[in-house]
Design a protein around this motif. Structure first.
Motif, short mmCIF file in Angstrom:
data_model
loop_
_atom_site.label_atom_id
_atom_site.label_comp_id
_atom_site.label_asym_id
_atom_site.label_seq_id
_atom_site.Cartn_x
_atom_site.Cartn_y
_atom_site.Cartn_z
N UNK A 103 19.87 49.60 29.98
CA UNK A 103 19.52 50.82 30.72
C UNK A 103 18.30 50.55 31.59
N UNK A 104 18.52 49.94 32.76
CA UNK A 104 17.39 49.60 33.64
C UNK A 104 16.61 50.85 34.04
N UNK A 105 15.27 50.79 34.01
CA UNK A 105 14.46 51.96 34.35
C UNK A 105 14.33 52.21 35.84
N UNK A 106 14.77 51.27 36.66
CA UNK A 106 14.62 51.41 38.11
C UNK A 106 15.77 50.70 38.80
N UNK A 107 16.03 51.05 40.07
CA UNK A 107 17.10 50.37 40.80
C UNK A 107 16.73 48.92 41.12
N UNK A 108 17.75 48.13 41.39
CA UNK A 108 17.53 46.73 41.76
C UNK A 108 18.61 46.34 42.76
N UNK A 109 18.42 45.23 43.47
CA UNK A 109 19.40 44.85 44.51
C UNK A 109 20.60 44.06 43.99
N UNK A 110 20.76 43.96 42.70
CA UNK A 110 21.88 43.18 42.16
C UNK A 110 23.21 43.82 42.57
N UNK A 111 24.26 42.99 42.69
CA UNK A 111 25.54 43.51 43.20
C UNK A 111 26.30 44.36 42.20
N UNK A 112 27.19 45.17 42.74
CA UNK A 112 28.13 45.93 41.93
C UNK A 112 29.40 45.12 41.79
N UNK A 113 29.96 45.17 40.62
CA UNK A 113 31.18 44.42 40.33
C UNK A 113 32.17 45.31 39.57
N UNK A 114 33.41 44.84 39.52
CA UNK A 114 34.38 45.50 38.64
C UNK A 114 34.00 45.18 37.20
N UNK A 115 34.00 46.19 36.35
CA UNK A 115 33.70 45.97 34.94
C UNK A 115 34.79 45.13 34.30
N UNK A 116 34.38 44.31 33.34
CA UNK A 116 35.34 43.44 32.67
C UNK A 116 36.50 44.25 32.08
N UNK A 117 36.20 45.38 31.44
CA UNK A 117 37.26 46.17 30.83
C UNK A 117 38.30 46.65 31.83
N UNK A 118 37.85 46.99 33.04
CA UNK A 118 38.78 47.44 34.08
C UNK A 118 39.69 46.30 34.51
N UNK A 119 39.10 45.11 34.69
CA UNK A 119 39.90 43.95 35.10
C UNK A 119 40.89 43.56 34.01
N UNK A 120 40.44 43.59 32.78
CA UNK A 120 41.31 43.20 31.67
C UNK A 120 42.50 44.15 31.56
N UNK A 121 42.24 45.45 31.70
CA UNK A 121 43.34 46.43 31.64
C UNK A 121 44.28 46.27 32.83
N UNK A 122 43.72 45.99 34.01
CA UNK A 122 44.53 45.81 35.21
C UNK A 122 45.47 44.62 35.05
N UNK A 123 44.94 43.50 34.56
CA UNK A 123 45.78 42.31 34.38
C UNK A 123 46.89 42.61 33.38
N UNK A 124 46.59 43.36 32.34
CA UNK A 124 47.62 43.71 31.36
C UNK A 124 48.73 44.53 31.99
N UNK A 125 48.36 45.49 32.82
CA UNK A 125 49.39 46.32 33.48
C UNK A 125 50.22 45.49 34.46
N UNK A 126 49.57 44.63 35.23
CA UNK A 126 50.30 43.82 36.20
C UNK A 126 51.17 42.78 35.52
N UNK A 127 50.71 42.29 34.40
CA UNK A 127 51.53 41.33 33.64
C UNK A 127 52.84 41.98 33.20
N UNK A 128 52.74 43.22 32.71
CA UNK A 128 53.94 43.95 32.29
C UNK A 128 54.81 44.29 33.49
N UNK A 129 54.19 44.73 34.59
CA UNK A 129 54.95 45.11 35.78
C UNK A 129 55.69 43.93 36.37
N UNK A 130 55.09 42.75 36.34
CA UNK A 130 55.73 41.55 36.87
C UNK A 130 57.07 41.30 36.18
N UNK A 131 57.08 41.40 34.86
CA UNK A 131 58.31 41.13 34.12
C UNK A 131 59.30 42.29 34.26
N UNK A 132 58.78 43.52 34.39
CA UNK A 132 59.68 44.66 34.59
C UNK A 132 60.37 44.60 35.95
#
Length: 203
Positions: A103-132
């Motif tokens: 919980x950073x107390x102040x802003x910083x210039x570090x980049x924004x990224x996709x959260x790991x959980x979002x990417x992991x869920x996305x890959x799971x859905x696309x993996x299923x869709x590919x075979x479907x």
């Protein structure tokens, strides 16, 4: 590549991640419609359909354009890195004073990224869709070893940079309810035991 068909993001939203990709800065969910089903799909199925349309549009707008048969794990990694520019999760650099601070107390210039959980869920859905959609499980690019390794690296890096843990929570065993338990919702013709004596005053 310009994926500007829809203002909604297929992951956590269309945050301004400051990505430098030349593929466009608009959000990436396609609004391509898939034939009208008699009943509305579940939230998961609807999200999976949007993700699949988005990935298909990504392949079509690729330079050079790619067919699904040409898609490999390397192209999946390229797609996942491309998505980072739409992420909303602050991932601190090692030199940032807030590295590892949940919980950073102040802003910083570090980049924004996709959260790991979002990417992991996305890959799971696309993996299923590919075979479907007719893809072979043996050639599924979303199941490639390189993709699994990438997701593991993202998880470990974000855990260190954000000071968060991605350990799986243990599920609590459900408590066994008796017939006399009013929380069970049981409506049978069973006698309910009388209530216990009231607590002593002053306790």
């Amino acid at each position: 590549m310009d994926l500007s068909a829809n203002p909604d993001s297929p992951l956590s939203g269309g945050g301004s991640g400051g990505g430098s990709s030349s593929m466009g800065s608009n959000s990436i969910t396609s609004s391509l419609s898939v034939g009208g089903a008699p009943q509305s799909p579940s939230r998961y199925e609807a999200q999976k359909r949007r993700d699949w349309n988005t990935f298909g549009q990504y392949l079509r707008n690729h330079r050079p354009p790619l067919s699904l048969a040409q898609c490999s794990g390397a192209h999946v990694l390229e797609f996942l890195r491309y998505l980072d520019q739409f992420g909303k999760t602050k991932v601190h650099a090692a030199a940032c004073p807030f590295f590892g601070h949940p919980s950073p107390p102040a802003p910083c210039p570090c980049p924004l990224r996709q959260a790991w959980g979002s990417l992991d869920a996305l890959v799971g859905r696309l993996r299923a869709a590919y075979e479907e959609n007719g893809g072979s499980p043996e050639s599924n690019p979303f199941a490639a070893r390189a993709v699994r390794l990438y997701l593991r690296e993202v998880r470990e890096h974000q855990a260190r940079a954000r000071g968060v843990s991605y350990e799986k929570k243990k599920r609590k065993k459900p408590q066994q309810l008796t017939l006399g338990d009013s929380s069970s919702g049981f409506r049978g013709n069973h006698h309910q035991p009388p209530p216990g004596p009231p607590p002593a005053a002053g306790c």
